[in-house]
Design a protein around this motif. Structure first.
Motif, PDB file in Angstrom:
ATOM      1  N   MET A 121       0.847  -1.170   0.000  1.00  0.00           N
ATOM      2  CA  MET A 121       0.000   0.000   0.000  1.00  0.00           C
ATOM      3  C   MET A 121       0.888   1.227   0.000  1.00  0.00           C
ATOM      4  SD  MET A 121      -2.927   1.033   2.727  1.00  0.00           S
ATOM      5  CE  MET A 121      -2.122   2.146   3.855  1.00  0.00           C
ATOM      6  N   ASP A 122       0.535   2.178  -0.822  1.00  0.00           N
ATOM      7  CA  ASP A 122       1.315   3.403  -0.920  1.00  0.00           C
ATOM      8  C   ASP A 122       0.389   4.583  -0.702  1.00  0.00           C
ATOM      9  OD1 ASP A 122       3.486   5.077  -1.429  1.00  0.00           O
ATOM     10  OD2 ASP A 122       3.031   5.145  -3.572  1.00  0.00           O
ATOM     11  N   TYR A 123       0.751   5.472   0.188  1.00  0.00           N
ATOM     12  CA  TYR A 123      -0.028   6.682   0.358  1.00  0.00           C
ATOM     13  C   TYR A 123       0.926   7.854   0.513  1.00  0.00           C
ATOM     14  CZ  TYR A 123       0.342   5.048   5.247  1.00  0.00           C
ATOM     15  OH  TYR A 123       0.781   4.554   6.448  1.00  0.00           O
ATOM     16  N   ASP A 124       0.391   9.066   0.273  1.00  0.00           N
ATOM     17  CA  ASP A 124       1.261  10.235   0.203  1.00  0.00           C
ATOM     18  C   ASP A 124       2.016  10.485   1.504  1.00  0.00           C
ATOM     19  OD1 ASP A 124      -0.134  12.586   1.797  1.00  0.00           O
ATOM     20  OD2 ASP A 124      -1.719  11.499   0.755  1.00  0.00           O
ATOM     21  N   ASP A 125       3.157  11.164   1.389  1.00  0.00           N
ATOM     22  CA  ASP A 125       4.037  11.355   2.538  1.00  0.00           C
ATOM     23  C   ASP A 125       3.382  12.106   3.691  1.00  0.00           C
ATOM     24  OD1 ASP A 125       6.099   9.970   1.410  1.00  0.00           O
ATOM     25  OD2 ASP A 125       7.037  11.741   0.541  1.00  0.00           O
ATOM     26  N   TYR A 126       2.774  13.273   3.407  1.00  0.00           N
ATOM     27  CA  TYR A 126       2.189  14.050   4.492  1.00  0.00           C
ATOM     28  C   TYR A 126       1.032  13.285   5.125  1.00  0.00           C
ATOM     29  CZ  TYR A 126       0.395  17.904   7.232  1.00  0.00           C
ATOM     30  OH  TYR A 126      -0.031  18.687   8.271  1.00  0.00           O
ATOM     31  N   GLY A 127       0.181  12.685   4.302  1.00  0.00           N
ATOM     32  CA  GLY A 127      -0.923  11.905   4.834  1.00  0.00           C
ATOM     33  C   GLY A 127      -0.445  10.713   5.633  1.00  0.00           C
ATOM     34  N   SER A 128       0.609  10.052   5.158  1.00  0.00           N
ATOM     35  CA  SER A 128       1.124   8.907   5.896  1.00  0.00           C
ATOM     36  C   SER A 128       1.722   9.352   7.215  1.00  0.00           C
ATOM     37  CB  SER A 128       2.156   8.141   5.073  1.00  0.00           C
ATOM     38  OG  SER A 128       3.318   8.902   4.864  1.00  0.00           O
ATOM     39  N   ASN A 129       2.381  10.485   7.206  1.00  0.00           N
ATOM     40  CA  ASN A 129       2.923  10.998   8.458  1.00  0.00           C
ATOM     41  C   ASN A 129       1.807  11.408   9.409  1.00  0.00           C
ATOM     42  OD1 ASN A 129       5.550  10.605   7.616  1.00  0.00           O
ATOM     43  ND2 ASN A 129       5.779  12.681   6.841  1.00  0.00           N
ATOM     44  N   ALA A 130       0.733  11.985   8.870  1.00  0.00           N
ATOM     45  CA  ALA A 130      -0.399  12.383   9.710  1.00  0.00           C
ATOM     46  C   ALA A 130      -1.065  11.168  10.342  1.00  0.00           C
ATOM     47  CB  ALA A 130      -1.401  13.200   8.895  1.00  0.00           C
ATOM     48  N   VAL A 131      -1.186  10.082   9.601  1.00  0.00           N
ATOM     49  CA  VAL A 131      -1.781   8.891  10.193  1.00  0.00           C
ATOM     50  C   VAL A 131      -0.815   8.273  11.205  1.00  0.00           C
ATOM     51  CG1 VAL A 131      -1.127   7.040   8.579  1.00  0.00           C
ATOM     52  CG2 VAL A 131      -3.321   6.971   9.706  1.00  0.00           C
ATOM     53  N   GLU A 132       0.480   8.380  10.975  1.00  0.00           N
ATOM     54  CA  GLU A 132       1.444   7.900  11.971  1.00  0.00           C
ATOM     55  C   GLU A 132       1.336   8.728  13.257  1.00  0.00           C
ATOM     56  OE1 GLU A 132       3.107   5.096  11.904  1.00  0.00           O
ATOM     57  OE2 GLU A 132       2.340   4.697   9.903  1.00  0.00           O
ATOM     58  N   LEU A 133       1.073  10.027  13.121  1.00  0.00           N
ATOM     59  CA  LEU A 133       0.822  10.866  14.294  1.00  0.00           C
ATOM     60  C   LEU A 133      -0.401  10.346  15.036  1.00  0.00           C
ATOM     61  CD1 LEU A 133       1.452  13.470  15.961  1.00  0.00           C
ATOM     62  CD2 LEU A 133      -0.111  14.664  14.388  1.00  0.00           C
ATOM     63  N   ALA A 134      -1.458   9.990  14.303  1.00  0.00           N
ATOM     64  CA  ALA A 134      -2.668   9.441  14.917  1.00  0.00           C
ATOM     65  C   ALA A 134      -2.360   8.143  15.657  1.00  0.00           C
ATOM     66  CB  ALA A 134      -3.740   9.213  13.849  1.00  0.00           C
ATOM     67  N   ILE A 135      -1.567   7.283  15.034  1.00  0.00           N
ATOM     68  CA  ILE A 135      -1.207   6.002  15.654  1.00  0.00           C
ATOM     69  C   ILE A 135      -0.372   6.242  16.910  1.00  0.00           C
ATOM     70  CG2 ILE A 135       0.055   3.844  15.306  1.00  0.00           C
ATOM     71  CD1 ILE A 135      -2.653   4.206  13.674  1.00  0.00           C
ATOM     72  N   ASP A 136       0.589   7.156  16.823  1.00  0.00           N
ATOM     73  CA  ASP A 136       1.401   7.495  18.001  1.00  0.00           C
ATOM     74  C   ASP A 136       0.511   8.010  19.130  1.00  0.00           C
ATOM     75  OD1 ASP A 136       3.704   6.786  16.654  1.00  0.00           O
ATOM     76  OD2 ASP A 136       4.420   8.842  16.375  1.00  0.00           O
ATOM     77  N   LEU A 137      -0.469   8.824  18.784  1.00  0.00           N
ATOM     78  CA  LEU A 137      -1.372   9.372  19.794  1.00  0.00           C
ATOM     79  C   LEU A 137      -2.182   8.256  20.450  1.00  0.00           C
ATOM     80  CD1 LEU A 137      -2.532  11.867  21.215  1.00  0.00           C
ATOM     81  CD2 LEU A 137      -4.187  12.048  19.331  1.00  0.00           C
ATOM     82  N   ALA A 138      -2.733   7.357  19.654  1.00  0.00           N
ATOM     83  CA  ALA A 138      -3.532   6.255  20.199  1.00  0.00           C
ATOM     84  C   ALA A 138      -2.693   5.333  21.078  1.00  0.00           C
ATOM     85  CB  ALA A 138      -4.167   5.456  19.066  1.00  0.00           C
ATOM     86  N   ASN A 139      -1.407   5.199  20.760  1.00  0.00           N
ATOM     87  CA  ASN A 139      -0.526   4.287  21.487  1.00  0.00           C
ATOM     88  C   ASN A 139       0.279   4.962  22.587  1.00  0.00           C
ATOM     89  OD1 ASN A 139      -1.394   2.193  19.832  1.00  0.00           O
ATOM     90  ND2 ASN A 139       0.286   2.468  18.388  1.00  0.00           N
ATOM     91  N   ALA A 140       0.025   6.237  22.827  1.00  0.00           N
ATOM     92  CA  ALA A 140       0.802   6.971  23.836  1.00  0.00           C
ATOM     93  C   ALA A 140       0.631   6.348  25.216  1.00  0.00           C
ATOM     94  CB  ALA A 140       0.377   8.436  23.862  1.00  0.00           C
ATOM     95  N   ASP A 141       1.726   6.290  25.945  1.00  0.00           N
ATOM     96  CA  ASP A 141       1.721   5.798  27.321  1.00  0.00           C
ATOM     97  C   ASP A 141       1.178   6.918  28.196  1.00  0.00           C
ATOM     98  OD1 ASP A 141       2.153   4.359  29.627  1.00  0.00           O
ATOM     99  OD2 ASP A 141       4.308   4.770  29.680  1.00  0.00           O
ATOM    100  N   ARG A 142       0.003   6.728  28.732  1.00  0.00           N
ATOM    101  CA  ARG A 142      -0.695   7.802  29.435  1.00  0.00           C
ATOM    102  C   ARG A 142      -0.296   7.913  30.901  1.00  0.00           C
ATOM    103  NH1 ARG A 142      -6.746   8.187  27.014  1.00  0.00           N
ATOM    104  NH2 ARG A 142      -6.216   7.729  24.863  1.00  0.00           N
ATOM    105  N   THR A 143       0.861   8.482  31.109  1.00  0.00           N
ATOM    106  CA  THR A 143       1.304   8.812  32.460  1.00  0.00           C
ATOM    107  C   THR A 143       0.666  10.150  32.848  1.00  0.00           C
ATOM    108  OG1 THR A 143       3.230   9.990  31.631  1.00  0.00           O
ATOM    109  CG2 THR A 143       3.511   7.623  32.099  1.00  0.00           C
ATOM    110  N   ASP A 144       0.980  10.647  34.036  1.00  0.00           N
ATOM    111  CA  ASP A 144       0.408  11.916  34.486  1.00  0.00           C
ATOM    112  C   ASP A 144       0.739  13.073  33.552  1.00  0.00           C
ATOM    113  OD1 ASP A 144      -0.766  10.698  36.641  1.00  0.00           O
ATOM    114  OD2 ASP A 144       0.806  11.255  38.060  1.00  0.00           O
ATOM    115  N   SER A 145       1.928  13.071  32.989  1.00  0.00           N
ATOM    116  CA  SER A 145       2.357  14.196  32.157  1.00  0.00           C
ATOM    117  C   SER A 145       2.433  13.812  30.681  1.00  0.00           C
ATOM    118  CB  SER A 145       3.710  14.698  32.646  1.00  0.00           C
ATOM    119  OG  SER A 145       4.655  13.657  32.593  1.00  0.00           O
TER     120      SER A 145
END
Length: 175
Positions: free
Chosen positions: A1-25
């Motif tokens: 699967m190939d998708y554009d660079d900015y869009g792929s980076n934006a979805v990676e940001l979404a994935i990073d956000l969903a997977n963030a370790d939710r400590t106090d800070s």
């Protein structure tokens, strides 16, 4: 699967956000670690209400990935898009012409939510809702985007895939 660079980076940001370790800070740490997504001069300090909105955005990304039907994905994705305030504009600030989804003068919360919502929606609309998933490895649960040719990915990383394969092998040997 190939998708554009900015869009792929934006979805990676979404994935990073969903997977963030939710400590106090976790929210300020996440924003600082991803500061390249914010226009220069954007204040990354958020109020408690805004931090809750970041957590809600992360939860919605995970809910989109957990959806089991297109109808569920559409409903959850639309809830995420409702939180966004897209004001796309073209820019070549990094030498490549591309779109930014949030207005340059928007605050950190609006830039984050809009970028995440638009990036995730682009992948779902262009490549199918089945391209989002949650890792099948025991004890993991990370969200991922399946970029394989045949949409067969089940794990968030090679580490989880290997760990699961070894565990399955050992279980077969004990039987």
């Amino acid at each position: 699967m190939d998708y554009d660079d900015y869009g792929s980076n934006a979805v990676e940001l979404a994935i990073d956000l969903a997977n963030a370790d939710r400590t106090d800070s976790w929210v300020p740490e996440f924003l600082t670690a991803h500061d390249e997504w914010f226009t220069d001069g954007t204040a990354l300090e958020l109020s408690a209400r805004q931090a809750r909105a970041v957590a809600e955005t992360a939860d919605l990304v995970r809910e989109v990935a957990l959806a089991e039907s297109q109808d569920e994905v559409v409903a959850r994705l639309n809830a995420l898009l409702a939180m966004a305030a897209p004001k796309p504009y073209a820019t070549d600030h990094d030498g490549e012409l591309h779109l930014h989804y949030a207005a340059a003068e928007a605050g950190a919360l609006e830039q984050l939510t809009t970028t995440v919502a638009m990036g995730l929606s682009q992948v779902v609309v262009q490549h199918g809702w089945q391209r989002l998933g949650v890792c099948a490895a025991e004890g993991c649960g990370n969200v991922y985007v399946d970029t394989s040719r045949n949409a067969s990915r089940r794990y968030c990383s090679n580490t989880c895939a290997s760990r699961s394969s070894v565990a399955a092998y050992r279980a077969r040997q004990r039987s």
